[in-house]
Design an enzyme around this catalytic site. Structure first.
Site, PDB file in Angstrom:
ATOM      1  CB  CYS A   9       4.021   1.832   0.288  1.00 12.94           C
ATOM      2  SG  CYS A   9       2.652   1.420   1.354  1.00 12.94           S
ATOM      3  CG  HIS A  16       1.443  -1.224  -2.088  1.00 13.62           C
ATOM      4  ND1 HIS A  16       2.566  -0.898  -1.390  1.00 13.62           N
ATOM      5  CD2 HIS A  16       1.747  -1.073  -3.412  1.00 13.62           C
ATOM      6  CE1 HIS A  16       3.528  -0.564  -2.241  1.00 13.62           C
ATOM      7  NE2 HIS A  16       3.042  -0.667  -3.481  1.00 13.62           N
ATOM      8  CG  ASP A  72       4.610   0.391  -6.339  1.00 14.72           C
ATOM      9  OD1 ASP A  72       4.859   1.284  -5.497  1.00 14.72           O
ATOM     10  OD2 ASP A  72       4.240  -0.761  -6.041  1.00 14.72           O
TER      11      ASP A  72
END
Lengths: 311, 647
Positions: free
Chosen positions: B408, B452, B468
Site C-alpha cells: 500500500c 495502511h 485509496d
C-alpha cells in the site's frame, strides 16, 4: 467402683502369681497371653530359641487345667500327623479313625514356621473353624480350643514364614525377650523352670473358661472408648508409616483383647489405657512398616499412639 | 545465651527448593543477558548434580569466588551493581547460588523468602495474563515448599500440594479486598512494564517503501475499539495516524512545525460514539476514525486532522471519541498548506513528474486527473504484494515504470507524487484500515498488520478527499482484510492468516480474555476505583476512607472465617471439657499431658512428679473415668467438685 487395678482381690490373681513363679519377670506377657485366651483368640509367641516360649505354654496349660498336646513342627510333618488317620482294623475288617494330637484343648504348636505351608494351613484351618475334616468326615474339636504357636524369627535358616493371611488368625503376638537381671539370676539359681511347670496343679476347671470369656466379652466399653479404637484403626490406614492399615477384624480383636485386659485389671469398664497396653501385641504382626517393609515395631506403634488424640 | 545448633535439612526437601528457585527465577531468563541465564542454569545443574550423587556442597572459597565473578560480570554488563536490571540479575544469581549452600533449615527458609520476593519482580517485565498465571502457580509451589519444610521427611507430594492450594484459595478473599480497596496511585504500582517502552512496533512519523509491509507481518494488537452502536462496514474504517506531507524523493515525513489552526469540519450524519483502548506505542498521536467531532480534553485535533495527545502513550490508554463518517474538511484551505501539498523534490523521479505534468496539460478537471491515476493502477499490470522487490535511486520511477509490484505504501506514495506533479494538492496518510470484530466481547481488534497508507487530495469546493489507490489494485484488502487479499502468502503472521474456524474462535476467545484482563485488572486505575466506590455508595472516597474500608473489610473476612471455624469445631463432651481444664492446670504446674496420653498414665506422671497433688488428682481421675467410660449414670457434679478440689 473398681476403677483402679485391684489385682489382689481378683479371682485370677493366684493364677497369675503362680505363673509368675515359673516364668520369672514376665507378668505383662502372662497377662497378655491370658487376655488373648479370654478374648477367644489364639496366641503366637515369636522369639529366639531358649527364652521360655514352651515353658510359658506348658505353665498356662497346667494352671488352666486344660487337656494339652504339644506338636513339634518339623519340615517333614504332614497334615495327617496333626489331624489323625484312619487305620485298618484286622479284627473287625473296617477302618477306625485315630485322632491326631490336635484333638486337645490347648495345643502347643512349637516352631510352627519350620513346617511346610501345607501342614501349617491344616493347623490354621482348625484354628479358624474349630473343627477338623479328615477323610471326608468333619469332627468337632473339643472346647475350649486354644492354640499357642511359637515361631523363630523368620530370618533364621530353614523356616517357612507365615503369610499375612495366616498371621491374621493369631489374635495376639508376643515377644518374650530376655529376662531382666534379677529374673535371670533367680533362674540360674533354680536350675531351670521347666520341671516346675510340670508339677503345677490346676487352679481353674475347663468349664470355668466359657464363663470367664462371657464375663470379659460383656465388659462395658463406652462410646468414647469405641471412638478411640476406631480412631486408632483409621489412623493406621491414613498414616504414611504403614503399607496398609488394620482390617475391621483387627479392630474387633483389639477391642476384645482390651476388654479382657481391663477385666484382668479388675475393672468393670475399658479405658484408653487398656487399649494402648494391648495395641502393640494386637497390631504389630498385622502391620508392615512403609520403610523396609518389615513388621511394625513397638516403636512404630508408640508413634501411632502419640499421633492420635484420645477423643 | 546459648545458640541452638542449626537444624539439618533433610534430603527430600532439596528438590522442592530447586523447584522453588527455578520457577521463581525462570521468567527472568528471557529478559537477561544470555551469559547470566547460562550462569544461573549452570549453578542449578551443579547443585542438582551434587544432590543427586550425595556429594559434599562446595566450600566457602568456591562461593566467594563465584560471588566475586558474578558481581564483576554484572558490573561490566550494567555499569552498576544497583538499579533495576542489575539488582534483578544479582537476585537471580544469588538465588541460584543459595542452592549450593543448603545445609540447614535456615538456608531453606532463605530460599523460600527469596522465592516469594522474586515473584514480585516479574511484574517489572510483564503484566500479562500468562505472567499472572505463571506467578499464581509459582506462589503455589513456593507455599508448598514452605509446607514441606515444616512437614518433615514424611510428608507426601499430593497432600502437600493440596494443602498449599487450600491456603491459596483461602487467601483469595483477602486478595480481592486488597485489590479493590487498596488506595490506587496513578500508574502501575511497579512502574511501567518494560515492554511499554522498548521494541514497540507501530507507525512512525515517516514512511519509505517497505516500512508498512514490514509492519503487516506483525500480529501484535495496535488498539481495540468498541462502538456504542453497530460498527460501520469494514471499508469505512480508516483510522487516521500521522499525515505525511514532506517528500525527499525516498522517504515521506510528517510536518515538523505543527499547524495550529483548527480544522473546519462539516459533518452530515449523526456522530458515531466509540471508545479506543490504545496499546502503548510511545508516540503522541491517537487513532481516530475520520473525522473526529469530539475527543478527550488532554488532546487536540491538528489542522490536518491528526489527533495528538499531550504526552507519548506509554501505557495502555482508553479514550472516548465521536466521529462523523460523512464529512467535508477544510473546503477553505490555507495557501501555505496547499503549496506544501504540491511540493516535489526537484530532479527526482523525472519520469513520474513528466507523466503528471502531461496530465496537467491535457486534463482540465483535477478530479479527472485523480481518476486517470487510478485507471493507470488498475490497468497497468500492477500487482499488490507483501514482498515487493527492493527499490533504489528514483524509487517512484522504478516502481511505476519498472517493477510494478508494491504494497500500500508504494501505491499511496506513487499516487501522491503523480498528483503533485499534475498540480493537485495531495498528501500521504498513514494509519490503520479495518480491524476484526471479536464476536465474543464485541471489541474490534486492530493489529499492526492492519497498518495502511492511503492518500488525500484537495479539490476545490470539496476540500480534502480521501483516495485509496490500494482499493484500485486490491479491493479485497479494503473490503475483507489482508488475509483475503493475499491468499497463500506465508509472509503474513500466523495469527492474521488463520483460516480455520475453530482456530479463529480460539483466538477470539483468547483475545477477549486478554482484553478483559486489560480493561478490568490492569486498567483498574484511580478513576475506576473512584467509580466503583461511587457505585458502592462512597463517592469521592479519599485514601483515608479507603484505608478504613480496607481494614474493615479484611476484619470482616477474618471474622467470618473464624466464626465458621468456631462453628465447625468439634463439640466437646462436658466431662472431656473438665478433663482438658484439669490438664491445663497440670500443665501450669509443669506436668505435660498431651492429648494422646490416657488418664491413668497422666495419673502415674502426677504421682511421680507432684506427689502432693496426687490424692486430689486421683479422686478427680476416678470421677472422670466413671463419667466418661463407666457403665453407670454420669455424675458431672461430683466431677466438678473434684476439679474444684484440685489445687
Amino acid at each position: 467402683m473398681p476403677v483402679f487395678s485391684v489385682s489382689r482381690d481378683h479371682p485370677l490373681a493366684p493364677l497369675i502369681a503362680a505363673a509368675n513363679q515359673v516364668i520369672l519377670g514376665k507378668e505383662r506377657e502372662i497377662r497378655l497371653a491370658l487376655a488373648c485366651l479370654f478374648a477367644g483368640g489364639h496366641l503366637l509367641i515369636e522369639d529366639l530359641p531358649g527364652v521360655g516360649k514352651t515353658t510359658l505354654a506348658q505353665t498356662l496349660a497346667a494352671l488352666l487345667g486344660l487337656r494339652y498336646h504339644r506338636i513339634q513342627f518339623t519340615s517333614d510333618l504332614l497334615p495327617a500327623d496333626i489331624t489323625g488317620v484312619s487305620l485298618y482294623q484286622r479284627e473287625t475288617g473296617d477302618f477306625r479313625f485315630l485322632p491326631g494330637p490336635i484333638f486337645a484343648q490347648l495345643i502347643l504348636a512349637d516352631e510352627i514356621n519350620r513346617a511346610t505351608p501345607k501342614t501349617q494351613s491344616a493347623l490354621l484351618e482348625a484354628m479358624e473353624e474349630g473343627q477338623v475334616t479328615a477323610e471326608g468326615e468333619t469332627r468337632p474339636l473339643p472346647q475350649p480350643f486354644f492354640v499357642i504357636a511359637t515361631q523363630n524369627p523368620a530370618h533364621q535358616i530353614g523356616t517357612f514364614p507365615l503369610p499375612e493371611s495366616q498371621l491374621d488368625r493369631f489374635l495376639v503376638r508376643l515377644e518374650l525377650g530376655y529376662p531382666d537381671r534379677e529374673a535371670e539370676l533367680a533362674l540360674l539359681a533354680s536350675g531351670g523352670q521347666r520341671t516346675r511347670a510340670a508339677s503345677l496343679t490346676p487352679l481353674l476347671q475347663p468349664a470355668d473358661i466359657p464363663v470367664l470369656r462371657q464375663a470379659t466379652a460383656t465388659l462395658h466399653a463406652a462410646p468414647p472408648l469405641l471412638a478411640y479404637v476406631q480412631a486408632l484403626v483409621e489412623a493406621t490406614r491414613r498414616q504414611t508409616g504403614f503399607l496398609h492399615g488394620l482390617s475391621p477384624r483387627a479392630g474387633l480383636g483389639l477391642l476384645a483383647v482390651a476388654r479382657a485386659w481391663a477385666w484382668l485389671e479388675g475393672r468393670d469398664m475399658v479405658l484408653p489405657d487398656d487399649v494402648q497396653a494391648v495395641l502393640p501385641a494386637v497390631a504389630c504382626h498385622r502391620l508392615r512398616s512403609a520403610q523396609g517393609g518389615g513388621h511394625a515395631t513397638p516403636e512404630d506403634i508408640g508413634a501411632l499412639i502419640r499421633s492420635v488424640p484420645i477423643p | 545465651m546459648s545458640v541452638a545448633a542449626p537444624q539439618a535439612l533433610d534430603r527430600g526437601a532439596v528438590p522442592w527448593l530447586f523447584a522453588t528457585a527455578l520457577i521463581a527465577t525462570a521468567p527472568h531468563f528471557f529478559h537477561q543477558p544470555e551469559w547470566l541465564t547460562g550462569l544461573a542454569l549452570l549453578i542449578f545443574g551443579w547443585g542438582g548434580w551434587l544432590w543427586w550423587r550425595g556429594l559434599r556442597l562446595p566450600g566457602r572459597w568456591w562461593l566467594v569466588a563465584l560471588v566475586v565473578a558474578s558481581c564483576a560480570g554484572i558490573v561490566l554488563q550494567f555499569r552498576s551493581l544497583f538499579g533495576r536490571e542489575a539488582g534483578l540479575a544479582l537476585l537471580v544469581v544469588f538465588t541460584a547460588m543459595k542452592l549450593l549452600e543448603l545445609r540447614s533449615r535456615r538456608d531453606a527458609a532463605v530460599v523460600t523468602v527469596l522465592g516469594y520476593f522474586l515473584l514480585l519482580t516479574h511484574y517489572f517485565h510483564s503484566q500479562s495474563i500468562l505472567t499472572g498465571a505463571w506467578l499464581f502457580a509459582a506462589s503455589l509451589i513456593v507455599t508448598a515448599t514452605l509446607i514441606r519444610l515444616h512437614g518433615g521427611p514424611n510428608s507426601r507430594l499430593l497432600p502437600t500440594l493440596r494443602y498449599a492450594a487450600l491456603l491459596t484459595v483461602q487467601a483469595v478473599p483477602f486478595m480481592l479486598v486488597l485489590y479493590l480497596l487498596f488506595p490506587r496511585i496513578g500508574g502501575p504500582l511497579w512502574g511501567l512494564p518494560q515492554d511499554a517502552y522498548n521494541g514497540r512496533t507501530g507507525l512512525s512519523g515517516s514512511m519509505s517503501p517497505g516500512s508498512i509491509a514490514n509492519l503487516a507481518q506483525n500480529g501484535d494488537i495496535a488498539f481495540r475499539a468498541r462502538f456504542e452502536s453497530t460498527p460501520p462496514s469494514r471499508g469505512r474504517l480508516y483510522w487516521r495516524g500521522p499525515v505525511l506531507e514532506e517528500f525527499d524523493g525516498q522517504t515521506w515525513k510528517a510536518m515538523d512545525a505543527l499547524a495550529l489552526a483548527r480544522p473546519d469540519i462539516s459533518g452530515q450524519d449523526p456522530p458515531l460514539r466509540y471508545a479506543v483502548t490504545l496499546e502503548p506505542h510511545n508516540q503522541r498521536w491517537l487513532l481516530a476514525l475520520d473525522a473526529p467531532s469530539t475527543w478527550p480534553a488532554d488532546s487536540r485535533l491538528l489542522a490536518n486532522l491528526t489527533l495528538l495527545g499531550n504526552r507519548p502513550i506509554t501505557q495502555r490508554q482508553r479514550i472516548e471519541l465521536t466521529t462523523t463518517l460523512d464529512y467535508r474538511f477544510n473546503v477553505q484551505e490555507s495557501g501555505t498548506t496547499l503549496q506544501r501539498a504540491l511540493r516535489l523534490p526537484a530532479g527526482r523521479n523525472p519520469r513520474a513528474q513528466a507523466l503528471g505534468q502531461s496530465w496537467r496539460e491535457t486534463i482540465v478537471d483535477p478530479g479527472s486527473r485523480v481518476e486517470q491515476a487510478l485507471t493507470l493502477f488498475r490497468t497497468g499490470n500492477f500487482v499488490y504484494t507483501l514482498t515487493p522487490p527492493l527499490l533504489a535511486g528514483d524509487t517512484m520511477d522504478e516502481f511505476l515504470f519498472g517493477t510494478r509490484r508494491g504494497f500500500c505504501e508504494h501505491y499511496a506514495a506513487a499516487f501522491v507524487v503523480l498528483m503533485r506533479a499534475a498540480g493537485v494538492p495531495a498528501r500521504v496518510i498513514t494509519g490503520y484500515q479495518g480491524g476484526e470484530l471479536n464476536p465474543l466481547d464485541g471489541y474490534l481488534v486492530v493489529r499492526q498488520s492492519d497498518a495502511h497508507a492511503w492518500a488525500e487530495v484537495w479539490l476545490a469546493g470539496q476540500g480534502w478527499v480521501r483516495v485509496d489507490p490500494t482499493a484500485a489494485i486490491a479491493p479485497t484488502r479494503i473490503e475483507s482484510g489482508l488475509a483475503e487479499a493475499m491468499p497463500g502468502s506465508d509472509a503474513l503472521p500466523a495469527l492474521v492468516a488463520l483460516r480455520q474456524d475453530w482456530l479463529r474462535s480460539l483466538r477470539f476467545r483468547w483475545e477477549a480474555l486478554n482484553n478483559g484482563w486489560n480493561q478490568w485488572i490492569l486498567g483498574y486505575n484511580p478513576e475506576r476505583q473512584r467509580e466503583l466506590m461511587g457505585r458502592l455508595g462512597l463517592p469521592d472516597a479519599d485514601w483515608q476512607t479507603l484505608a478504613k474500608w480496607l481494614f474493615g473489610a479484611c476484619g470482616l473476612v477474618l471474622l467470618l472465617v473464624s466464626a465458621w471455624t468456631l462453628a465447625h469445631r468439634p463439640r466437646l463432651d462436658p466431662a472431656q471439657r473438665l478433663w482438658r481444664r484439669a490438664s491445663a492446670r497440670l500443665g501450669r504446674r509443669g506436668i505435660d499431658c498431651p492429648e494422646w496420653m490416657p488418664p491413668l498414665a497422666v495419673l502415674a506422671r502426677v504421682e511421680a512428679g507432684q506427689p502432693a497433688l496426687a490424692p486430689a488428682f486421683r479422686s478427680f481421675v476416678e470421677h472422670y473415668l466413671a463419667c466418661r467410660y463407666g457403665p453407670g449414670p454420669t455424675n458431672l457434679k461430683a466431677l466438678r467438685r473434684a476439679l474444684a478440689a484440685l489445687p
